[in-house]
Design an enzyme around this catalytic site. Structure first.
Site, PDB file in Angstrom:
ATOM      1  N   ASP A 150      13.203 -33.406  -0.084  1.00 39.62           N
ATOM      2  CA  ASP A 150      13.252 -33.085   1.110  1.00 39.62           C
ATOM      3  C   ASP A 150      13.678 -32.330   1.546  1.00 39.62           C
ATOM      4  O   ASP A 150      14.230 -31.923   1.447  1.00 39.62           O
ATOM      5  CB  ASP A 150      13.808 -34.359   1.834  1.00 39.62           C
ATOM      6  N   ILE A 151      13.305 -31.445   2.306  1.00 41.19           N
ATOM      7  CA  ILE A 151      13.824 -30.170   2.674  1.00 41.19           C
ATOM      8  C   ILE A 151      15.065 -29.960   3.411  1.00 41.19           C
ATOM      9  O   ILE A 151      16.288 -29.225   3.524  1.00 41.19           O
ATOM     10  CB  ILE A 151      12.858 -28.813   3.575  1.00 41.19           C
ATOM     11  N   ASN A 202       8.414 -44.515   7.277  1.00 39.69           N
ATOM     12  CA  ASN A 202       8.606 -44.133   8.977  1.00 39.69           C
ATOM     13  C   ASN A 202       7.003 -44.150   9.828  1.00 39.69           C
ATOM     14  O   ASN A 202       6.559 -43.244   8.499  1.00 39.69           O
ATOM     15  CB  ASN A 202       9.491 -43.092   9.460  1.00 39.69           C
ATOM     16  N   GLY A 224       9.830 -42.538  14.021  1.00 36.60           N
ATOM     17  CA  GLY A 224      10.589 -41.785  13.502  1.00 36.60           C
ATOM     18  C   GLY A 224       9.805 -41.044  12.485  1.00 36.60           C
ATOM     19  O   GLY A 224      10.424 -40.059  11.942  1.00 36.60           O
ATOM     20  N   GLN A 225       8.364 -41.003  12.590  1.00 37.64           N
ATOM     21  CA  GLN A 225       7.394 -40.121  11.947  1.00 37.64           C
ATOM     22  C   GLN A 225       7.536 -39.277  12.372  1.00 37.64           C
ATOM     23  O   GLN A 225       7.149 -38.740  13.616  1.00 37.64           O
ATOM     24  CB  GLN A 225       5.567 -40.621  11.397  1.00 37.64           C
ATOM     25  N   HIS A 277       3.977 -40.873   3.380  1.00 36.49           N
ATOM     26  CA  HIS A 277       4.787 -40.594   2.245  1.00 36.49           C
ATOM     27  C   HIS A 277       5.755 -42.011   2.507  1.00 36.49           C
ATOM     28  O   HIS A 277       6.724 -42.315   3.214  1.00 36.49           O
ATOM     29  CB  HIS A 277       5.300 -39.262   2.919  1.00 36.49           C
ATOM     30  N   LEU A 278       6.780 -42.018   1.324  1.00 36.57           N
ATOM     31  CA  LEU A 278       7.884 -42.521   1.031  1.00 36.57           C
ATOM     32  C   LEU A 278       9.037 -41.692   0.904  1.00 36.57           C
ATOM     33  O   LEU A 278       8.807 -40.472  -0.123  1.00 36.57           O
ATOM     34  CB  LEU A 278       7.579 -43.337  -0.080  1.00 36.57           C
ATOM     35  N   HIS A 279       9.708 -42.153   1.416  1.00 40.62           N
ATOM     36  CA  HIS A 279      11.763 -41.514   1.191  1.00 40.62           C
ATOM     37  C   HIS A 279      11.835 -42.283   0.301  1.00 40.62           C
ATOM     38  O   HIS A 279      12.041 -43.394   0.405  1.00 40.62           O
ATOM     39  CB  HIS A 279      12.330 -41.360   2.453  1.00 40.62           C
TER      40      HIS A 279
HETATM   41  P1  AMP Z   1       9.471 -38.470   8.598  1.00 38.99           P
HETATM   42  O1  AMP Z   1      10.260 -37.867   9.676  1.00 38.99           O
HETATM   43  O2  AMP Z   1       9.632 -39.622   7.913  1.00 38.99           O
HETATM   44  O3  AMP Z   1       7.920 -37.854   9.195  1.00 38.99           O
HETATM   45  O4  AMP Z   1       9.605 -37.459   6.796  1.00 38.99           O
HETATM   46  C1  AMP Z   1       9.333 -36.023   7.429  1.00 38.99           C
HETATM   47  C2  AMP Z   1      10.025 -35.526   5.878  1.00 38.99           C
HETATM   48  O5  AMP Z   1       9.404 -34.141   5.633  1.00 38.99           O
HETATM   49  C3  AMP Z   1      11.464 -34.896   6.812  1.00 38.99           C
HETATM   50  O6  AMP Z   1      12.257 -35.624   5.779  1.00 38.99           O
HETATM   51  C4  AMP Z   1      11.417 -33.592   6.299  1.00 38.99           C
HETATM   52  O7  AMP Z   1      12.987 -32.917   6.263  1.00 38.99           O
HETATM   53  C5  AMP Z   1      10.390 -33.382   5.035  1.00 38.99           C
HETATM   54  N1  AMP Z   1      10.452 -32.157   5.063  1.00 38.99           N
HETATM   55  C6  AMP Z   1       9.256 -30.836   6.160  1.00 38.99           C
HETATM   56  N2  AMP Z   1       8.924 -30.163   5.592  1.00 38.99           N
HETATM   57  C7  AMP Z   1       9.174 -30.098   4.407  1.00 38.99           C
HETATM   58  C8  AMP Z   1       8.627 -29.069   2.791  1.00 38.99           C
HETATM   59  N3  AMP Z   1       8.518 -28.027   3.542  1.00 38.99           N
HETATM   60  N4  AMP Z   1       9.819 -29.418   2.398  1.00 38.99           N
HETATM   61  C9  AMP Z   1       9.978 -30.606   2.021  1.00 38.99           C
HETATM   62  N5  AMP Z   1      10.173 -31.359   2.992  1.00 38.99           N
HETATM   63  C10 AMP Z   1      10.030 -30.959   4.246  1.00 38.99           C
END
Ligand code: AMP
Ligand code: ZN
Length: 114
Positions: free
Chosen positions: A31-32, A87, A93-94, A100-102
């Site tokens: 995750d970024i 999410n 909170g998506q 995606h899975l965190h």
């Molecule tokens: P969500 O908020 O559950 O939809 O998760 C989306 C996630 O994607 C967030 O935790 C962001 O930090 C992550 N994210 C957004 N852009 C990127 C990217 N370019 N590379 C890696 N993670 C990202």
């Protein structure tokens, strides 16, 4: 592929990400904006907008994502435990609308989540 989707662009290689796992069905990358010492995202290569769009035809794929999360937790030595989060929708909170899975680990997690 959804041409407006950030994670589809990562799958296609149009946006860079460190591919910590890749197979025919899924991709994992950090995750970024990490929320824990280990914070990986595990995504299907197929565009599914959210968990709310998961259907019976996705059962094998969804199981594969969970099994991949378990495998990555082992390779990242998350021996004390970890959390897998999906999410979903506005209340969930998506922010990226590609399922995606965190995978979060490396610190104790609180409950209830925010
Ligand atoms: P969500 O908020 O559950 O939809 O998760 C989306 C996630 O994607 C967030 O935790 C962001 O930090 C992550 N994210 C957004 N852009 C990127 C990217 N370019 N590379 C890696 N993670 C990202
Ligand atoms: Zn997508």
């Amino acid at each position: 592929m959804n041409t407006d989707c950030l994670f589809c662009k990562i799958v296609a290689g149009d946006i860079p990400a460190k591919r910590v796992h890749e197979d025919e069905l899924c991709l994992a990358f950090p995750d970024i904006n990490p929320q824990a010492p280990t914070h990986l995202l595990i995504i299907p290569k197929e565009h599914i907008a959210s968990q709310a769009k998961a259907m019976a035809e996705h059962k094998l794929l969804l199981g594969h994502l969970m099994a991949t999360a378990a495998e990555l937790a082992r390779t990242h030595k998350l021996d004390k435990g970890y959390r897998v989060v999906t999410n979903t929708g506005d209340d969930g909170g998506q922010t990226v609308h590609h399922l995606h899975l965190h995978l979060l680990g490396g610190r104790p997690m609180g409950w209830p989540p925010g």
